[in-house]
Design an enzyme around this catalytic site. Structure first.
Site, short mmCIF file in Angstrom:
data_model
loop_
_atom_site.label_atom_id
_atom_site.label_comp_id
_atom_site.label_asym_id
_atom_site.label_seq_id
_atom_site.Cartn_x
_atom_site.Cartn_y
_atom_site.Cartn_z
N ALA A 13 0.81 -1.23 0.00
CA ALA A 13 0.00 0.00 0.00
C ALA A 13 0.84 1.28 0.00
O ALA A 13 0.35 2.34 -0.39
CB ALA A 13 -0.96 -0.02 1.18
N ALA A 14 2.10 1.18 0.43
CA ALA A 14 2.94 2.39 0.43
C ALA A 14 3.82 2.46 -0.82
O ALA A 14 4.65 3.35 -0.94
CB ALA A 14 3.81 2.42 1.69
N ARG A 101 15.70 -15.71 -12.32
CA ARG A 101 14.23 -15.83 -12.33
C ARG A 101 13.75 -16.83 -11.27
O ARG A 101 12.74 -16.60 -10.60
CB ARG A 101 13.78 -16.25 -13.73
CG ARG A 101 12.31 -16.02 -13.94
CD ARG A 101 11.90 -16.14 -15.38
NE ARG A 101 10.45 -16.06 -15.46
CZ ARG A 101 9.77 -14.92 -15.50
NH1 ARG A 101 10.39 -13.78 -15.50
NH2 ARG A 101 8.45 -14.93 -15.55
N ASN A 108 8.94 -14.83 -4.19
CA ASN A 108 7.51 -14.50 -4.27
C ASN A 108 6.63 -15.66 -3.85
O ASN A 108 5.54 -15.45 -3.31
CB ASN A 108 7.17 -13.99 -5.66
CG ASN A 108 7.55 -12.53 -5.80
OD1 ASN A 108 7.04 -11.71 -5.05
ND2 ASN A 108 8.47 -12.22 -6.68
N VAL A 132 -1.55 -8.39 -8.68
CA VAL A 132 -0.87 -7.43 -9.56
C VAL A 132 0.65 -7.66 -9.51
O VAL A 132 1.34 -7.56 -10.52
CB VAL A 132 -1.21 -5.98 -9.13
CG1 VAL A 132 -0.41 -4.96 -9.93
CG2 VAL A 132 -2.70 -5.72 -9.25
N ASP A 162 -2.30 -5.15 -20.16
CA ASP A 162 -1.97 -5.58 -21.53
C ASP A 162 -3.15 -5.32 -22.45
O ASP A 162 -2.99 -4.89 -23.59
CB ASP A 162 -1.61 -7.07 -21.52
CG ASP A 162 -0.59 -7.40 -20.45
OD1 ASP A 162 0.60 -7.20 -20.69
OD2 ASP A 162 -0.99 -7.81 -19.35
N HIS A 190 1.10 -12.50 -18.13
CA HIS A 190 1.47 -11.07 -18.13
C HIS A 190 2.99 -11.00 -18.25
O HIS A 190 3.72 -10.93 -17.27
CB HIS A 190 1.00 -10.38 -16.85
CG HIS A 190 1.57 -8.98 -16.75
ND1 HIS A 190 1.23 -7.98 -17.63
CD2 HIS A 190 2.48 -8.44 -15.90
CE1 HIS A 190 1.91 -6.88 -17.32
NE2 HIS A 190 2.67 -7.13 -16.27
N1 LIG Z 1 0.45 -7.09 -13.53
C1 LIG Z 1 0.79 -5.92 -14.02
O1 LIG Z 1 0.28 -5.51 -15.08
C2 LIG Z 1 1.82 -5.05 -13.35
C3 LIG Z 1 2.10 -3.77 -13.86
C4 LIG Z 1 3.02 -2.97 -13.21
C5 LIG Z 1 3.68 -3.43 -12.08
N2 LIG Z 1 3.41 -4.68 -11.61
C6 LIG Z 1 4.06 -5.22 -10.41
O2 LIG Z 1 3.41 -4.68 -9.25
C7 LIG Z 1 4.30 -4.79 -8.13
C8 LIG Z 1 4.31 -3.49 -7.35
O3 LIG Z 1 4.85 -2.45 -8.12
P1 LIG Z 1 5.17 -1.02 -7.47
O4 LIG Z 1 5.68 -0.20 -8.58
O5 LIG Z 1 4.05 -0.53 -6.64
O6 LIG Z 1 6.38 -1.43 -6.53
P2 LIG Z 1 6.97 -0.63 -5.28
O7 LIG Z 1 8.30 -1.26 -5.00
O8 LIG Z 1 6.85 0.84 -5.46
O9 LIG Z 1 5.97 -1.02 -4.11
C9 LIG Z 1 5.81 -2.32 -3.67
C10 LIG Z 1 5.46 -2.23 -2.19
O10 LIG Z 1 5.12 -3.54 -1.76
C11 LIG Z 1 5.60 -3.70 -0.46
N3 LIG Z 1 5.68 -5.14 -0.19
C12 LIG Z 1 6.63 -6.01 -0.60
N4 LIG Z 1 6.38 -7.23 -0.10
C13 LIG Z 1 5.23 -7.13 0.61
C14 LIG Z 1 4.47 -8.05 1.36
N5 LIG Z 1 4.87 -9.32 1.50
N6 LIG Z 1 3.35 -7.60 1.97
C15 LIG Z 1 2.96 -6.32 1.86
N7 LIG Z 1 3.66 -5.40 1.17
C16 LIG Z 1 4.77 -5.80 0.54
C17 LIG Z 1 6.93 -2.97 -0.46
O11 LIG Z 1 7.33 -2.62 0.86
C18 LIG Z 1 6.61 -1.76 -1.31
O12 LIG Z 1 6.17 -0.66 -0.53
C19 LIG Z 1 5.64 -5.19 -8.73
O13 LIG Z 1 5.79 -6.59 -8.56
C20 LIG Z 1 5.51 -4.86 -10.20
O14 LIG Z 1 6.37 -5.62 -11.00
C21 LIG Z 1 2.50 -5.49 -12.23
O1 LIG Z 2 7.18 -4.35 -13.52
C1 LIG Z 2 7.41 -4.75 -14.66
O2 LIG Z 2 8.33 -5.56 -14.93
C2 LIG Z 2 6.58 -4.29 -15.82
C3 LIG Z 2 5.11 -4.32 -15.55
O3 LIG Z 2 4.65 -5.63 -15.30
C4 LIG Z 2 4.38 -3.72 -16.71
O4 LIG Z 2 3.81 -4.46 -17.51
O5 LIG Z 2 4.39 -2.47 -16.83
#
Ligand SMILES: NC(=O)c1ccc[n+]([C@@H]2O[C@H](COP(=O)([O-])OP(=O)(O)OC[C@H]3O[C@@H](n4cnc5c(N)ncnc54)[C@H](O)[C@@H]3O)[C@@H](O)[C@H]2O)c1
Ligand SMILES: O=C(O)C[C@H](O)C(=O)O
Length: 328
Positions: A13-14, A101, A108, A132, A162, A190
């Site tokens: 959330a942060a 990977r 995760n 997400v 996407d 994804h």
């Molecule tokens: N599916 C999609 O289309 C998509 C698109 C963009 C980003 N993402 C993914 O979303 C995720 C978050 O991205 P972001 O830019 O917000 O990252 P970020 O690093 O800014 O924020 C992630 C937050 O999650 C917290 N966190 C980590 N592990 C945790 C846990 N076990 N419990 C609770 N909180 C936890 C961290 O402390 C951090 O504040 C990444 O894995 C990124 O790759 C997915």
């Molecule tokens: O965080 C990433 O690796 C990319 C993200 O999943 C995105 O599609 O923008």
């Protein structure tokens, strides 16, 4: 009479997606302008992360959102997911320097096993879960497998970014408004292997495929542009997509909860064997939604090119899934 508040848990959330997401949930953009929400915000139990979360909550408070009926900060999913109706699992372990990977999957797997178990133990029996955090499909698969008492169809992964990216590229190519595009689909993972498929898409009743009529553009421009968009944003911004990811999460949950009126959207959902995708693989499919349930669009013809694309993204996903099986 005003509706009873629902509980929405958000992890990470942060983080940057959290910052683009929470204010929109609290303003009613996800569940409707008449639906009060209680936010259950989860961050890692670390002083800095919890302090940053407090700051976000101060800002939420300062918005005086009429629909925000309460909010809580948590460091433990067993309290953070208590009675939650919607869970947006955004927080994940990012890939660190030198991390392979397999290491990323294992890190995760730990997070999403614990969160799946917590959802299983304390969430609402009808909780709708959207993953997400990357690798989103496999993390959703892990959470689903760790929550045997919950309905497997209530675990989903985010392919909507996407889908939205594909829609915008098609709008630009055809010169038509993005809102006029119907029946678009994104199959698979994804990741850059996803297959964005406009063979069935229409604009004002006309076939998008016929309008574009350019298989070279499809293969050499459209698919790589959509598939590598996440990397292109990281390259340009120095950070991964956040506002567009949050927007896609809002779209995904809103459509799931409130219905699509027969329109197709893409969701990553556990397969029941549709299109030859093995049961339980968390796969992007075209779906319609109604009454809080989604339904995979079935019976679409799959041509040779599409089958090869689907096979490729499926092979990647089953590889990821096999890589974490021993941890589940
Ligand atoms: N599916 C999609 O289309 C998509 C698109 C963009 C980003 N993402 C993914 O979303 C995720 C978050 O991205 P972001 O830019 O917000 O990252 P970020 O690093 O800014 O924020 C992630 C937050 O999650 C917290 N966190 C980590 N592990 C945790 C846990 N076990 N419990 C609770 N909180 C936890 C961290 O402390 C951090 O504040 C990444 O894995 C990124 O790759 C997915
Ligand atoms: O965080 C990433 O690796 C990319 C993200 O999943 C995105 O599609 O923008």
């Amino acid at each position: 009479m005003s509706k009873k508040p629902v509980r929405v848990a958000v992890t990470g959330a942060a983080g940057q997606i959290g910052y683009a997401l929470l204010f929109r949930i609290a303003s009613g953009e996800m569940l409707g302008k008449d639906q009060p929400v209680i936010l259950q915000l989860l961050e890692i139990p670390d002083e800095k992360a919890q302090k940053a979360l407090k700051g976000v909550m101060m800002e939420l408070e300062d918005c005086a959102f009429p629909l925000l009926a309460g909010m809580e900060a948590h460091g433990d999913p067993m309290t953070g997911f208590k009675d939650t109706d919607y869970a947006l699992l955004v927080g994940a372990r990012p890939r660190g320097p030198g991390m392979e990977r397999a290491d990323l999957l294992a890190a995760n797997a730990q997070i999403f096993t614990a969160q799946g178990k917590a959802l299983n133990a304390v969430a609402s029996r009808d909780v709708k879960v959207l993953v997400v955090g990357n690798p989103a499909n496999t993390n959703a698969y892990i959470a689903m497998k760790s929550a045997p008492d919950l309905k497997r169809e209530n675990f989903t992964a985010m392919l909507r970014l996407d889908h939205n990216r594909a829609a915008s590229q098609i709008a630009a190519k055809t010169g038509k408004p993005v809102a006029s595009i119907r029946k678009l689909a994104v199959w698979g993972n994804h990741s850059p292997t996803m297959y964005a498929d406009y063979r069935f898409a229409t604009i004002d009743g006309a076939s998008v495929k016929d309008m574009i009529n350019d298989q070279v553009w499809n293969k050499d421009v459209f698919l790589p542009t959509v598939g590598k968009r996440g990397a292109a944003i990281i390259e340009a911004r120095g950070l991964s997509s956040a506002a567009s990811a949050a927007n896609a999460a809002i779209d995904h949950m809103r459509d799931w909860a409130l219905g699509t009126n027969g329109e197709w959207v893409t969701m990553g959902v556990p397969s029941n064997g549709e299109y030859g995708i093995p049961k339980d693989v968390m796969f992007g499919f075209p779906v319609t939604t109604e009454g809080g349930q989604y339904k995979i669009v079935e019976g679409l013809p799959i041509d040779e090119f599409s089958q090869a694309c689907i096979d490729k993204t499926l092979a990647e996903l089953t590889g990821e899934q096999d890589g974490v099986k021993h941890l589940l």
